[in-house]
Design a protein around this motif. Structure first.
Motif, mmCIF file in Angstrom:
data_model
loop_
_atom_site.group_PDB
_atom_site.id
_atom_site.type_symbol
_atom_site.label_atom_id
_atom_site.label_comp_id
_atom_site.label_asym_id
_atom_site.label_seq_id
_atom_site.Cartn_x
_atom_site.Cartn_y
_atom_site.Cartn_z
ATOM 1 N N ASP A 218 9.485 40.036 -21.429
ATOM 2 C CA ASP A 218 8.567 39.630 -20.368
ATOM 3 C C ASP A 218 8.963 38.359 -19.613
ATOM 4 O O ASP A 218 8.510 38.151 -18.487
ATOM 5 N N VAL A 219 9.752 37.493 -20.216
ATOM 6 C CA VAL A 219 9.997 36.180 -19.615
ATOM 7 C C VAL A 219 11.457 35.974 -19.236
ATOM 8 O O VAL A 219 11.771 35.645 -18.086
ATOM 9 N N LEU A 220 12.363 36.151 -20.171
ATOM 10 C CA LEU A 220 13.775 35.836 -19.938
ATOM 11 C C LEU A 220 14.513 37.083 -19.460
ATOM 12 O O LEU A 220 15.293 37.689 -20.189
ATOM 13 N N THR A 221 14.252 37.439 -18.219
ATOM 14 C CA THR A 221 14.851 38.626 -17.619
ATOM 15 C C THR A 221 15.844 38.208 -16.539
ATOM 16 O O THR A 221 15.912 37.053 -16.131
ATOM 17 N N ASP A 222 16.624 39.181 -16.065
ATOM 18 C CA ASP A 222 17.601 38.953 -14.996
ATOM 19 C C ASP A 222 18.542 37.790 -15.351
ATOM 20 O O ASP A 222 19.081 37.750 -16.437
ATOM 21 N N ARG A 223 18.680 36.813 -14.467
ATOM 22 C CA ARG A 223 19.640 35.723 -14.702
ATOM 23 C C ARG A 223 19.229 34.838 -15.870
ATOM 24 O O ARG A 223 20.072 34.218 -16.521
#
Length: 245
Positions: A218-223
């Protein structure tokens, strides 16, 4: 814009030949980014270590302009950089804060929790003394960002008895009777998150597994996902310290 406040140094990005952009977690003004002149100099380098408590004066002509900051050291956690586990924990907690939170949004409970976590890391003789505080900080950060877990009642029965697991989909607790047929699909719910108090090593590892799942989803997505490598190294060190496979 003028802010004078205590703050926790969370991140530093080199900017220009001598300066840097520092991200500070403040009690009432949330995460603040500001340019610090001479940040790479001999005098300021020890001040701007992530985890340090500082007094900051921030000012800018407009809300859209990057603030300029004057920073004074209040309390250094630099000596902990020589200890692998405390150093890794401080690096992770401050980097998570600097990456996950939107800037200039107040999160007083998170500031207090981060301050308490850093103090626990500094005071505890072993990671078993601050591991539970790290799990609680990650849980609180999830909640403050709108991804809080419901650990109070069973997702199936609504009862608050014998809660032992958490659904990886809904983030809701599950009681022992309901969890038993699906135990391999659920995340363990350590007792210290329900009853408070101290936590055993296996409970700390289970707690980090629980929060890690939802931080990743939920929080540490994509870059921001690259930040998880630091967390994995920290958890691996904690497992070795605990003798947990």
């Amino acid at each position: 814009m003028r802010i004078e406040t205590q703050a926790i140094v969370c991140a530093l990005l080199v900017h220009g030949e001598h300066g840097a952009i520092v991200r500070l977690m403040t009690p009432q003004d949330g995460l603040q980014a500001a340019y610090v002149r001479g940040a790479r100099g001999r005098r300021m380098r020890p001040v701007l270590i992530p985890g340090n408590q500082v007094q900051a004066r921030l000012s800018s002509r407009t809300e859209a302009q990057l603030a300029q900051a004057e920073i004074e050291l209040m309390h250094s956690r630099g000596p902990l950089l020589g200890e692998p586990l405390p150093a890794a924990a401080i690096e992770w907690a401050t980097a998570l804060t600097a990456t996950a939170l939107p800037e200039a949004q107040p999160y007083p409970p998170l500031y207090q929790a981060l301050d308490g976590l850093l103090a626990a890391i500094e005071a505890a003789p072993a990671a078993s003394g601050w591991g539970s505080a790290l799990v609680r900080y990650e849980l609180l950060l999830l909640a403050e960002l709108g991804f809080g877990l419901d650990l109070q009642t069973c997702a199936v029965t609504g009862s608050n008895d014998a809660l032992v697991a958490v659904s990886p989909r809904s983030g809701r607790a599950v009681s022992a009777a309901e969890a038993d047929p699906y135990r391999d699909r659920l995340l363990p719910l350590p007792n210290f998150l329900l009853d408070g108090g101290t936590a055993s090593w296996p409970e700390i590892i289970d707690g980090l597994r629980l929060t890690g799942h939802f931080l990743t989803r939920d929080v540490l997505t994509d870059r921001a996902a690259s930040l998880l490598e630091g967390r994995e190294r920290l958890v691996d060190r904690l497992r070795r310290a605990a003798g947990v496979a």
